[in-house]
Structures are given as structure tokens and as C-alpha cells.
Design a protein around this motif. Structure first.
Motif, PDB file in Angstrom:
ATOM      1  N   PRO A   1       2.196   7.340   3.029  1.00  0.00           N
ATOM      2  CA  PRO A   1       1.714   8.703   2.858  1.00  0.00           C
ATOM      3  C   PRO A   1       0.182   8.760   2.872  1.00  0.00           C
ATOM      4  O   PRO A   1      -0.473   7.969   2.204  1.00  0.00           O
ATOM      5  N   VAL A   2      -0.344   9.686   3.658  1.00  0.00           N
ATOM      6  CA  VAL A   2      -1.792   9.865   3.767  1.00  0.00           C
ATOM      7  C   VAL A   2      -2.123  11.272   3.281  1.00  0.00           C
ATOM      8  O   VAL A   2      -1.549  12.248   3.750  1.00  0.00           O
ATOM      9  N   PHE A   3      -3.049  11.347   2.339  1.00  0.00           N
ATOM     10  CA  PHE A   3      -3.448  12.619   1.740  1.00  0.00           C
ATOM     11  C   PHE A   3      -4.907  12.896   2.036  1.00  0.00           C
ATOM     12  O   PHE A   3      -5.712  11.978   2.147  1.00  0.00           O
ATOM     13  N   LYS A   4      -5.244  14.161   2.117  1.00  0.00           N
ATOM     14  CA  LYS A   4      -6.636  14.559   2.346  1.00  0.00           C
ATOM     15  C   LYS A   4      -7.437  14.508   1.046  1.00  0.00           C
ATOM     16  O   LYS A   4      -8.636  14.258   1.049  1.00  0.00           O
ATOM     17  N   ASP A   5      -6.786  14.717  -0.075  1.00  0.00           N
ATOM     18  CA  ASP A   5      -7.446  14.789  -1.372  1.00  0.00           C
ATOM     19  C   ASP A   5      -6.945  13.653  -2.272  1.00  0.00           C
ATOM     20  O   ASP A   5      -5.744  13.501  -2.484  1.00  0.00           O
ATOM     21  N   ALA A   6      -7.874  12.870  -2.810  1.00  0.00           N
ATOM     22  CA  ALA A   6      -7.511  11.748  -3.680  1.00  0.00           C
ATOM     23  C   ALA A   6      -6.748  12.209  -4.917  1.00  0.00           C
ATOM     24  O   ALA A   6      -5.920  11.465  -5.444  1.00  0.00           O
ATOM     25  N   LEU A   7      -6.993  13.428  -5.375  1.00  0.00           N
ATOM     26  CA  LEU A   7      -6.273  13.929  -6.543  1.00  0.00           C
ATOM     27  C   LEU A   7      -4.771  14.028  -6.298  1.00  0.00           C
ATOM     28  O   LEU A   7      -3.977  13.887  -7.206  1.00  0.00           O
ATOM     29  N   GLU A   8      -4.388  14.248  -5.047  1.00  0.00           N
ATOM     30  CA  GLU A   8      -2.960  14.300  -4.712  1.00  0.00           C
ATOM     31  C   GLU A   8      -2.316  12.930  -4.936  1.00  0.00           C
ATOM     32  O   GLU A   8      -1.172  12.842  -5.372  1.00  0.00           O
TER      33      GLU A   8
ATOM     34  N   ILE B   1       0.878  -1.172   0.000  1.00  0.00           N
ATOM     35  CA  ILE B   1       0.000   0.000   0.000  1.00  0.00           C
ATOM     36  C   ILE B   1       0.914   1.220   0.000  1.00  0.00           C
ATOM     37  O   ILE B   1       1.658   1.447   0.948  1.00  0.00           O
ATOM     38  N   VAL B   2       0.863   1.972  -1.099  1.00  0.00           N
ATOM     39  CA  VAL B   2       1.829   3.062  -1.289  1.00  0.00           C
ATOM     40  C   VAL B   2       1.278   4.435  -0.933  1.00  0.00           C
ATOM     41  O   VAL B   2       2.040   5.377  -0.773  1.00  0.00           O
ATOM     42  N   ALA B   3      -0.052   4.557  -0.815  1.00  0.00           N
ATOM     43  CA  ALA B   3      -0.650   5.840  -0.458  1.00  0.00           C
ATOM     44  C   ALA B   3      -2.094   5.616  -0.054  1.00  0.00           C
ATOM     45  O   ALA B   3      -2.735   4.646  -0.468  1.00  0.00           O
ATOM     46  N   VAL B   4      -2.593   6.552   0.747  1.00  0.00           N
ATOM     47  CA  VAL B   4      -3.971   6.499   1.217  1.00  0.00           C
ATOM     48  C   VAL B   4      -4.537   7.909   1.140  1.00  0.00           C
ATOM     49  O   VAL B   4      -3.822   8.885   1.405  1.00  0.00           O
ATOM     50  N   ALA B   5      -5.804   8.005   0.764  1.00  0.00           N
ATOM     51  CA  ALA B   5      -6.494   9.302   0.782  1.00  0.00           C
ATOM     52  C   ALA B   5      -7.733   9.181   1.650  1.00  0.00           C
ATOM     53  O   ALA B   5      -8.504   8.230   1.526  1.00  0.00           O
ATOM     54  N   ASP B   6      -7.898  10.143   2.541  1.00  0.00           N
ATOM     55  CA  ASP B   6      -9.061  10.173   3.419  1.00  0.00           C
ATOM     56  C   ASP B   6      -9.339  11.612   3.823  1.00  0.00           C
ATOM     57  O   ASP B   6      -8.405  12.357   4.129  1.00  0.00           O
ATOM     58  N   ARG B   7     -10.592  11.978   3.820  1.00  0.00           N
ATOM     59  CA  ARG B   7     -10.941  13.346   4.223  1.00  0.00           C
ATOM     60  C   ARG B   7     -10.637  13.595   5.692  1.00  0.00           C
ATOM     61  O   ARG B   7     -10.371  14.716   6.099  1.00  0.00           O
ATOM     62  N   ASN B   8     -10.708  12.522   6.493  1.00  0.00           N
ATOM     63  CA  ASN B   8     -10.463  12.650   7.920  1.00  0.00           C
ATOM     64  C   ASN B   8      -9.070  12.117   8.245  1.00  0.00           C
ATOM     65  O   ASN B   8      -8.878  10.928   8.476  1.00  0.00           O
ATOM     66  N   LEU B   9      -8.099  13.007   8.283  1.00  0.00           N
ATOM     67  CA  LEU B   9      -6.716  12.604   8.540  1.00  0.00           C
ATOM     68  C   LEU B   9      -6.500  12.127   9.973  1.00  0.00           C
ATOM     69  O   LEU B   9      -5.467  11.542  10.276  1.00  0.00           O
ATOM     70  N   ASP B  10      -7.485  12.357  10.840  1.00  0.00           N
ATOM     71  CA  ASP B  10      -7.371  11.945  12.235  1.00  0.00           C
ATOM     72  C   ASP B  10      -8.092  10.631  12.525  1.00  0.00           C
ATOM     73  O   ASP B  10      -8.188  10.223  13.685  1.00  0.00           O
ATOM     74  N   SER B  11      -8.605   9.973  11.491  1.00  0.00           N
ATOM     75  CA  SER B  11      -9.278   8.693  11.720  1.00  0.00           C
ATOM     76  C   SER B  11      -8.240   7.664  12.167  1.00  0.00           C
ATOM     77  O   SER B  11      -7.064   7.755  11.797  1.00  0.00           O
ATOM     78  N   PRO B  12      -8.651   6.683  12.961  1.00  0.00           N
ATOM     79  CA  PRO B  12      -7.690   5.677  13.437  1.00  0.00           C
ATOM     80  C   PRO B  12      -6.966   4.959  12.293  1.00  0.00           C
ATOM     81  O   PRO B  12      -5.760   4.695  12.399  1.00  0.00           O
ATOM     82  N   VAL B  13      -7.666   4.646  11.229  1.00  0.00           N
ATOM     83  CA  VAL B  13      -7.034   3.928  10.119  1.00  0.00           C
ATOM     84  C   VAL B  13      -6.032   4.837   9.398  1.00  0.00           C
ATOM     85  O   VAL B  13      -4.915   4.423   9.092  1.00  0.00           O
ATOM     86  N   ALA B  14      -6.406   6.089   9.129  1.00  0.00           N
ATOM     87  CA  ALA B  14      -5.485   7.027   8.479  1.00  0.00           C
ATOM     88  C   ALA B  14      -4.246   7.240   9.346  1.00  0.00           C
ATOM     89  O   ALA B  14      -3.115   7.242   8.843  1.00  0.00           O
ATOM     90  N   LEU B  15      -4.440   7.386  10.644  1.00  0.00           N
ATOM     91  CA  LEU B  15      -3.305   7.565  11.553  1.00  0.00           C
ATOM     92  C   LEU B  15      -2.429   6.312  11.588  1.00  0.00           C
ATOM     93  O   LEU B  15      -1.204   6.411  11.667  1.00  0.00           O
ATOM     94  N   GLY B  16      -3.061   5.144  11.514  1.00  0.00           N
ATOM     95  CA  GLY B  16      -2.299   3.897  11.484  1.00  0.00           C
ATOM     96  C   GLY B  16      -1.412   3.805  10.257  1.00  0.00           C
ATOM     97  O   GLY B  16      -0.243   3.398  10.347  1.00  0.00           O
ATOM     98  N   PHE B  17      -1.968   4.184   9.104  1.00  0.00           N
ATOM     99  CA  PHE B  17      -1.152   4.182   7.883  1.00  0.00           C
ATOM    100  C   PHE B  17      -0.016   5.186   8.002  1.00  0.00           C
ATOM    101  O   PHE B  17       1.121   4.888   7.641  1.00  0.00           O
TER     102      PHE B  17
END
Length: 70
Positions: A58-65, A36-52
Motif C-alpha cells: 500500500p502506497v499513501f500520499k500522507d504519512a499520517l494515513e 515492507i507493509v506500507a509506503v508514504a510519498d507525496r509523489n505517487l507517480d515516482s518510480p519507487v512508489a509505483l514499484g511498491f
């Protein structure tokens, strides 16, 4: 040498978070060559986003990034 499949996860809403958790379990249990090379989520503070992020994915707020990564 086995080929590594690189995956980006876009959208970790309620369903996306459950998918990501089960997907990670499968990758680890079956030792498949998926990265898994990147993740996009609107909620950067979600447990899963924080885990990644904690796992240096890399976790991005915008999928376009993510798309711009190529």
C-alpha cells in the motif's frame, strides 16, 4: 519460525528513494525476515512508489494515513 519485522517507509524523496532501493536489495540478497507493509510519498507517480504499488505494498500520499494503520 523466525520473527518477521514489519517496516513502513515514510517519505520517498530523493534520499528516501535511494534508501528504499538499497534496503530492498539487502532484504532480498540476505533473505532477512523484513516485510515492507506500507509506503508514504507525496509523489505517487515516482518510480519507487509505483514499484511498491505494483508489488502490492500500500502506497499513501500522507504519512499520517500509514500511522493510522496502527
Amino acid at each position: 519460525m523466525r520473527h518477521v519485522v514489519k517496516v513502513a517507509l515514510l517519505g520517498l524523496g530523493e534520499v528516501g528513494e535511494r534508501f528504499a532501493e538499497h534496503f530492498l536489495e539487502k532484504i532480498q540478497e540476505e533473505h532477512v525476515n523484513v516485510e515492507i507493509v506500507a509506503v508514504a510519498d507525496r509523489n505517487l507517480d515516482s518510480p519507487v512508489a509505483l514499484g511498491f504499488a505494483h508489488s502490492n505494498v500500500p502506497v499513501f500520499k500522507d504519512a499520517l494515513e500509514v500511522i493510522q494503520l496502527g
